[in-house]
Design a protein around this motif. Sequence first.
Motif, short mmCIF file in Angstrom:
data_model
loop_
_atom_site.label_atom_id
_atom_site.label_comp_id
_atom_site.label_asym_id
_atom_site.label_seq_id
_atom_site.Cartn_x
_atom_site.Cartn_y
_atom_site.Cartn_z
N GLY A 170 0.77 -1.23 0.00
CA GLY A 170 0.00 0.00 0.00
C GLY A 170 0.80 1.28 0.00
O GLY A 170 0.25 2.36 0.21
N GLN A 171 2.10 1.20 -0.27
CA GLN A 171 2.99 2.37 -0.24
C GLN A 171 3.61 2.60 -1.62
O GLN A 171 3.50 1.76 -2.52
CB GLN A 171 4.08 2.18 0.81
N GLY A 172 4.31 3.73 -1.77
CA GLY A 172 4.96 3.97 -3.04
C GLY A 172 5.57 5.36 -3.14
O GLY A 172 5.57 6.13 -2.18
N PHE A 173 6.11 5.65 -4.32
CA PHE A 173 6.73 6.94 -4.61
C PHE A 173 5.66 7.91 -5.09
O PHE A 173 4.97 7.63 -6.07
CB PHE A 173 7.80 6.80 -5.70
N GLY A 174 5.53 9.05 -4.44
CA GLY A 174 4.61 10.07 -4.91
C GLY A 174 5.08 10.68 -6.22
O GLY A 174 6.18 10.40 -6.70
N THR A 175 4.25 11.51 -6.82
CA THR A 175 4.59 12.11 -8.10
C THR A 175 5.86 12.95 -7.99
O THR A 175 5.99 13.79 -7.10
CB THR A 175 3.42 13.00 -8.58
N HIS A 176 6.80 12.68 -8.90
CA HIS A 176 8.09 13.37 -8.89
C HIS A 176 8.61 13.48 -10.32
O HIS A 176 8.20 12.72 -11.19
CB HIS A 176 9.09 12.64 -7.99
N PRO A 177 9.52 14.43 -10.59
CA PRO A 177 9.97 14.68 -11.97
C PRO A 177 11.25 13.93 -12.33
O PRO A 177 12.06 13.58 -11.46
CB PRO A 177 10.22 16.19 -11.97
N HIS A 178 11.42 13.71 -13.63
CA HIS A 178 12.67 13.21 -14.21
C HIS A 178 12.91 13.94 -15.52
O HIS A 178 11.96 14.40 -16.17
CB HIS A 178 12.61 11.71 -14.48
N LYS A 179 14.17 13.99 -15.93
CA LYS A 179 14.54 14.62 -17.19
C LYS A 179 15.79 13.95 -17.74
O LYS A 179 16.70 13.59 -16.98
CB LYS A 179 14.78 16.12 -16.98
N ASP A 180 15.82 13.75 -19.07
CA ASP A 180 17.01 13.26 -19.77
C ASP A 180 17.61 12.01 -19.11
O ASP A 180 18.79 11.96 -18.76
CB ASP A 180 18.07 14.36 -19.88
N MET A 181 16.76 10.98 -18.96
CA MET A 181 17.20 9.70 -18.43
C MET A 181 16.28 8.62 -18.98
O MET A 181 15.08 8.82 -19.16
CB MET A 181 17.15 9.71 -16.89
N GLU A 182 16.87 7.44 -19.28
CA GLU A 182 16.09 6.26 -19.64
C GLU A 182 15.87 5.48 -18.34
O GLU A 182 16.84 5.04 -17.71
CB GLU A 182 16.85 5.40 -20.66
N ILE A 183 14.62 5.32 -17.94
CA ILE A 183 14.30 4.71 -16.65
C ILE A 183 13.62 3.37 -16.89
O ILE A 183 12.52 3.31 -17.45
CB ILE A 183 13.41 5.65 -15.82
N LEU A 184 14.30 2.32 -16.46
CA LEU A 184 13.83 0.95 -16.67
C LEU A 184 13.41 0.35 -15.34
O LEU A 184 14.14 0.43 -14.35
CB LEU A 184 14.93 0.10 -17.30
N THR A 185 12.23 -0.25 -15.30
CA THR A 185 11.74 -0.95 -14.11
C THR A 185 11.52 -2.41 -14.47
O THR A 185 10.89 -2.72 -15.50
CB THR A 185 10.42 -0.33 -13.61
N TYR A 186 12.04 -3.31 -13.63
CA TYR A 186 11.81 -4.74 -13.79
C TYR A 186 11.16 -5.24 -12.51
O TYR A 186 11.78 -5.21 -11.44
CB TYR A 186 13.12 -5.47 -14.07
N VAL A 187 9.93 -5.69 -12.61
CA VAL A 187 9.17 -6.12 -11.43
C VAL A 187 9.46 -7.60 -11.17
O VAL A 187 9.25 -8.44 -12.05
CB VAL A 187 7.67 -5.87 -11.62
N LEU A 188 9.89 -7.90 -9.94
CA LEU A 188 10.27 -9.27 -9.58
C LEU A 188 9.17 -9.97 -8.78
O LEU A 188 8.91 -11.15 -8.99
CB LEU A 188 11.57 -9.25 -8.77
N ASP A 189 8.54 -9.25 -7.86
CA ASP A 189 7.44 -9.80 -7.06
C ASP A 189 6.40 -8.71 -6.86
O ASP A 189 6.75 -7.59 -6.51
CB ASP A 189 7.94 -10.28 -5.69
N GLY A 190 5.14 -9.06 -7.07
CA GLY A 190 4.07 -8.08 -6.92
C GLY A 190 3.75 -7.37 -8.22
O GLY A 190 3.93 -7.92 -9.31
N ALA A 191 3.31 -6.13 -8.11
CA ALA A 191 2.98 -5.32 -9.28
C ALA A 191 3.16 -3.85 -8.93
O ALA A 191 3.01 -3.45 -7.77
CB ALA A 191 1.55 -5.57 -9.74
N VAL A 192 3.49 -3.05 -9.94
CA VAL A 192 3.62 -1.60 -9.78
C VAL A 192 2.42 -0.93 -10.46
O VAL A 192 2.06 -1.28 -11.59
CB VAL A 192 4.92 -1.08 -10.44
N GLU A 193 1.85 0.03 -9.76
CA GLU A 193 0.84 0.89 -10.37
C GLU A 193 1.53 2.19 -10.78
O GLU A 193 2.09 2.88 -9.94
CB GLU A 193 -0.29 1.17 -9.38
#
Length: 232
Positions: free
Chosen positions: A51-74
């Motif tokens: 039930g937790q997570g990262f709030g809205t935040h900015p990024h610029k000029d980066m390739e951001i890769l997420t690989y989910v191992l257990d569970g799910a990301v919203e």
Amino acid sequence: MIYLRQANERGHANHGWLDSWHTFSFANYYDEKFMGFSALRVINEDYIAAGQGFGTHPHKDMEILTYVLDGAVEHKDSMGNMEQIPAGEFQIMSAGTGVRHSEYNPDNEKELRLYQIWIIPDKNGIEPRYEQKRFDSKSGKQLVLSPDARDGSLKVNQDMTLWRWALPANDQSTYDIAEKRVIWIQVVKGNIEVNGQKATTSDGLAIWQEKQLTIKADEESEILVFDLPAVE
């Protein structure tokens, strides 16, 4: 040459809702010897409470890769994407000229585990974009990232490839390294040996000045193989 980046030697930050291990310098963890590797800037192994997570935040000029191992990301972002990324899927977001996003564990009971990987792009100021895809073959090598999105891979704005490699127990395979290339191997799970160097779950291997890798798996294992340009 092969350098073993042991899992328990990584930077560590426990924020209660987030337990994060940093392969390279990140946030309050700084080590001038571990600022990145070629175009790799961040490899964080994150455990996010139910039930937790990262709030809205900015990024610029980066390739951001997420690989989910257990569970799910919203995932929600300023491009209008609202997606769930379940275990076994990769998500890439080009931040480019600027994007805002949030990442949340929607499960109120189970912890979420993922790798968050930042790759420095080969050019700045590109249009932001979003993609996700499942790569979960039980055995063999799958191309996850490439600059031309070949063979069904996700596109990355960098001269690199990423392979997801599922290794059966007692498997032995080879990987040829082209000139002026370096390799980073991240062990997702299992016990492996690379040119005689042993590594286990969550370890990393920095590899340079090698022409070929012989990879052995002592048990069923999974690795991520980043093929990157050598830094002159």
